[in-house]
Design an enzyme around this catalytic site. Structure first.
Site, PDB file in Angstrom:
ATOM      1  N   ASP A  25      16.528  23.498 -19.555  1.00  0.00           N
ATOM      2  CA  ASP A  25      16.991  23.085 -17.668  1.00  0.00           C
ATOM      3  C   ASP A  25      15.152  24.267 -17.575  1.00  0.00           C
ATOM      4  OD1 ASP A  25      17.286  23.806 -15.221  1.00  0.00           O
ATOM      5  OD2 ASP A  25      19.191  24.535 -15.141  1.00  0.00           O
ATOM      6  N   LYS A  87       7.982  26.793  -9.738  1.00  0.00           N
ATOM      7  CA  LYS A  87       9.154  24.792  -9.328  1.00  0.00           C
ATOM      8  C   LYS A  87       8.982  24.149  -7.779  1.00  0.00           C
ATOM      9  CE  LYS A  87      12.466  22.398 -10.538  1.00  0.00           C
ATOM     10  NZ  LYS A  87      14.337  22.739 -11.277  1.00  0.00           N
ATOM     11  N   GLU A 188      18.915  16.333 -13.204  1.00  0.00           N
ATOM     12  CA  GLU A 188      19.966  17.644 -13.353  1.00  0.00           C
ATOM     13  C   GLU A 188      21.069  17.484 -13.042  1.00  0.00           C
ATOM     14  OE1 GLU A 188      18.525  20.795 -10.910  1.00  0.00           O
ATOM     15  OE2 GLU A 188      16.242  20.769 -12.004  1.00  0.00           O
ATOM     16  N   ASP A 210      24.919  20.634  -7.199  1.00  0.00           N
ATOM     17  CA  ASP A 210      23.961  21.673  -7.499  1.00  0.00           C
ATOM     18  C   ASP A 210      22.741  22.075  -6.473  1.00  0.00           C
ATOM     19  OD1 ASP A 210      21.874  23.002  -9.379  1.00  0.00           O
ATOM     20  OD2 ASP A 210      21.433  20.380 -10.245  1.00  0.00           O
TER      21      ASP A 210
END
Length: 627
Positions: A25, A87, A188, A210
């Site tokens: 992850d 990210k 994800e 999420d």
């Protein structure tokens, strides 16, 4: 006597064939690596027993760097060289960054190919987000190899569901730099559903909410006997825990009337906001207060902040999550009552206002029995275990994921012809036939686009390529099949083939950077809000294209066989052509269509004469026996 290792069908590989695969992850705030050991998925700790790795890299010189907790500790003292939340910059250009002045970094725009890629200036040199992410991935790879005392066969890496093609490709590039063999990129929310569904033997329709440090996704999945089918996905790639930190920091600075002047101040304020948010999130009483404390260059920023203050300062962000929920359910053609459960993923879902908003929307409490920080990595590990060739009765699974935004090509008049619709299950291959516009056309330029609008100007360009060597034919005679292939990672390949001659060309779409944050968040919204305008614009463009083709065909016929017409007949046709050319400037599609139809009707007799004349020429000098 030599012994044979025998495995029953469906069991894992024999020990001497064992391949170690991990799930990673790669998060905005923290990253994790997990693997299946003794049939159980678990997150792998570092030497100090910590499973979380802060997604922070500090560059100290050309070769020196710190990664994780050490880098995080130096964030306030060396903010320009300590890169966090990389990210959010993956697959992005400088113009795509939201409020860069509030960040402590020195952004630069790469001039060399791929042009437009974002980079950050550090004492260790200019670093791209791909390189920063590669440092984090390499650290996790080393952790896994230390845990197993063996090399890693491959990894499943998770990405936000709303990552576009450029962001997914950037993630793959980072993994390659880190020495990882990417078995698959997995969304994800889908990874979280795998971990939750297998852990609880759940079946039915579930929503995965999420909210991480930098991105927000919602996926609606149907779970049935090991099949995980994504029905719809939605999200906002410009929304996450970092935005809650920034909103709280802005609120405090506005209350205290303090400006931000240096990179040090920006980093200190964001760290203080994060600490304050985390302490308030552990509370359930709106009256509870926490002291926001940050030592700036010129003064101290100290203010008592209550949970109610924090929720009010960030209410607009929470409202954005609810809007995405509503839109995603609508895409899945479901009502709130048809969802059996809601799984919360990401550390930011610990905020009380988030849990309350989700509970209010669905009318039931969300499922929180799995650690929201670890659940994505655990699901990725289960998927990696299977892809490495290990099988058992409980972890055989089939993933049916979807793409978030439609893909298509440009057609005449600047229109977009969608070939792969959004929420299409992947992997997939979809094709459509096109033809040439002009007589004798031997080449075709293809423009690949992504988005939900009808006009090229309103969508995002992904790639361009050409199909050359088409045999000269009359306009409309060539048959060109354009095929879009989207693999299991969500990456795109486009090919074009002329069916009669076999001439073909193809391209692996690898843009230098993808959609801007605002574009991704607004594409679907604008497609709904401007649907009527788009329909009118498309109708106008199509009417003009049809008129142009009619004028071109008529002029070609006149040039070839005008001797078949009387002078008065030719003048009548030319008058109709003149009227049609005049109406091309009109913005009313119906007016253009009427003039086009009038020209078509006015040339019917001429077309019949040309056909008869052509037949007579073909039959001249022949008799019945030779036919």
């Amino acid at each position: 006597m030599a012994l044979l290792q025998i495995s029953e069908p469906g069991q894992s590989l024999a020990p001497h064939q064992r391949r170690i695969a991990v799930g990673i992850d790669l998060g905005t705030t923290h990253s994790l690596v997990a693997a299946v050991r003794s049939g159980v998925a678990e997150c792998l700790p570092d030497a100090q027993g910590r499973v979380l790795l802060p997604s922070v890299v500090r560059y100290m010189s050309a070769s020196g760097r710190q990664i994780g907790y050490d880098a995080q500790a130096a964030q306030a003292d060396d903010p320009e060289n300590t890169i966090a939340s990389a990210k959010r910059f993956m697959g992005r250009g400088l113009a795509d960054i939201v409020e860069p002045s509030k960040l402590p970094y020195r952004f630069v725009q790469e001039a060399s190919p791929p042009a437009g890629m974002l980079a950050l200036h550090t004492v260790g040199g200019v670093k791209s987000p791909v390189e920063v992410s590669a440092e984090i991935l390499a650290t996790l790879r080393q952790r896994a190899e230390d845990s197993f005392n063996d090399d890693i066969f491959g990894a499943v890496i998770t990405v936000p569901a709303y990552f576009d093609d450029a962001q997914r490709q950037a993630t793959k590039d980072a993994a390659q730099l880190a020495g990882l063999n990417v078995l698959r990129l997995i969304n994800e929310p889908t990874a979280a559903a795998i971990a939750y569904g297998l852990d609880n033997a759940s079946e039915g329709i579930y929503a995965v909410f999420d909210l991480g440090g930098g991105t927000f996704d919602v996926s609606i999945l149907q779970l049935a006997r090991g099949v995980f089918e994504v029905m719809a996905t939605g999200g906002d790639s410009a929304l996450g825990g970092d935005d809650y930190d920034r909103a709280l920091a802005d609120w405090v600075l506005q209350k205290l009337a303090l400006p931000l002047q240096s990179a040090h101040d920006k980093a200190v304020v964001l760290q203080a906001a994060r600490r304050c948010k985390e302490r308030l999130s552990a509370s359930s009483n709106a009256a509870d207060t926490v002291v926001f404390s940050a030592q700036l260059s010129s003064s101290a920023a100290n203010l008592a902040v209550s949970l109610a203050d924090f929720e009010a300062a960030t209410a607009h962000l929470t409202a954005r999550t609810v809007r995405v929920l509503r839109k995603t359910l609508r895409d899945a053609k479901l009502t709130n009552d048809e969802v059996q459960g809601v799984v919360l993923v990401g550390g930011s879902t610990r905020m009380p206002q988030i849990r309350r908003a989700v509970a209010d929307f669905f009318g039931r409490e969300p499922l929180t029995n799995l650690n929201p920080d670890e659940v994505v990595a655990l699901g990725a590990a289960i998927s990696a275990h299977q892809l490495a060739g290990h099988r058992s009765g409980q972890d055989d699974l089939l993933l049916l994921d979807v793409i978030p935004l439609s893909l298509g090509i440009e057609t005449m008049g600047g229109l977009v012809e969608r070939i792969v619709p959004r929420n299409q299950t992947i992997p997939t291959a979809m094709a459509q036939d096109f033809t040439t516009y002009q007589d004798g056309q031997t080449a075709l330029a293809l423009h690949v686009l992504q988005g939900e609008r009808d006009l090229v100007a309103d969508c995002r360009s992904l790639a361009r390529f050409e199909l050359r060597g088409i045999p000269p034919m009359a306009a409309g005679a060539a048959r060109i099949r354009v095929t879009f292939t989207v693999d299991a990672d969500g990456l795109l390949n486009v090919s074009a083939k002329e069916q009669r001659s076999g001439v073909q060309a193809q391209i692996d779409v690898k843009p230098s950077y993808g959609l801007s944050d605002a574009q991704i968040a607004q594409m679907l919204q604008s497609s709904f809000s401007t649907a009527q305008v788009d329909m009118q614009a498309r109708a106008l463009v199509e009417a003009r294209v049809d008129a142009d083709r009619m004028l071109l065909a008529t002029q070609s016929a006149l040039d070839a066989d005008s001797e078949l017409l009387q002078a008065t007949e030719r003048k009548a046709i030319e008058a109709l052509m003149a009227v049609l050319r005049t109406t091309l400037a009109s913005t009313d599609a119906a007016t253009i269509e009427t003039a086009t139809k009038a020209l078509a009707n006015g040339t019917e007799a001429f077309a019949a004469q040309r056909m008869n004349h052509g037949i007579q020429r073909a039959l001249a000098g022949k008799n019945v026996e030779t036919l």
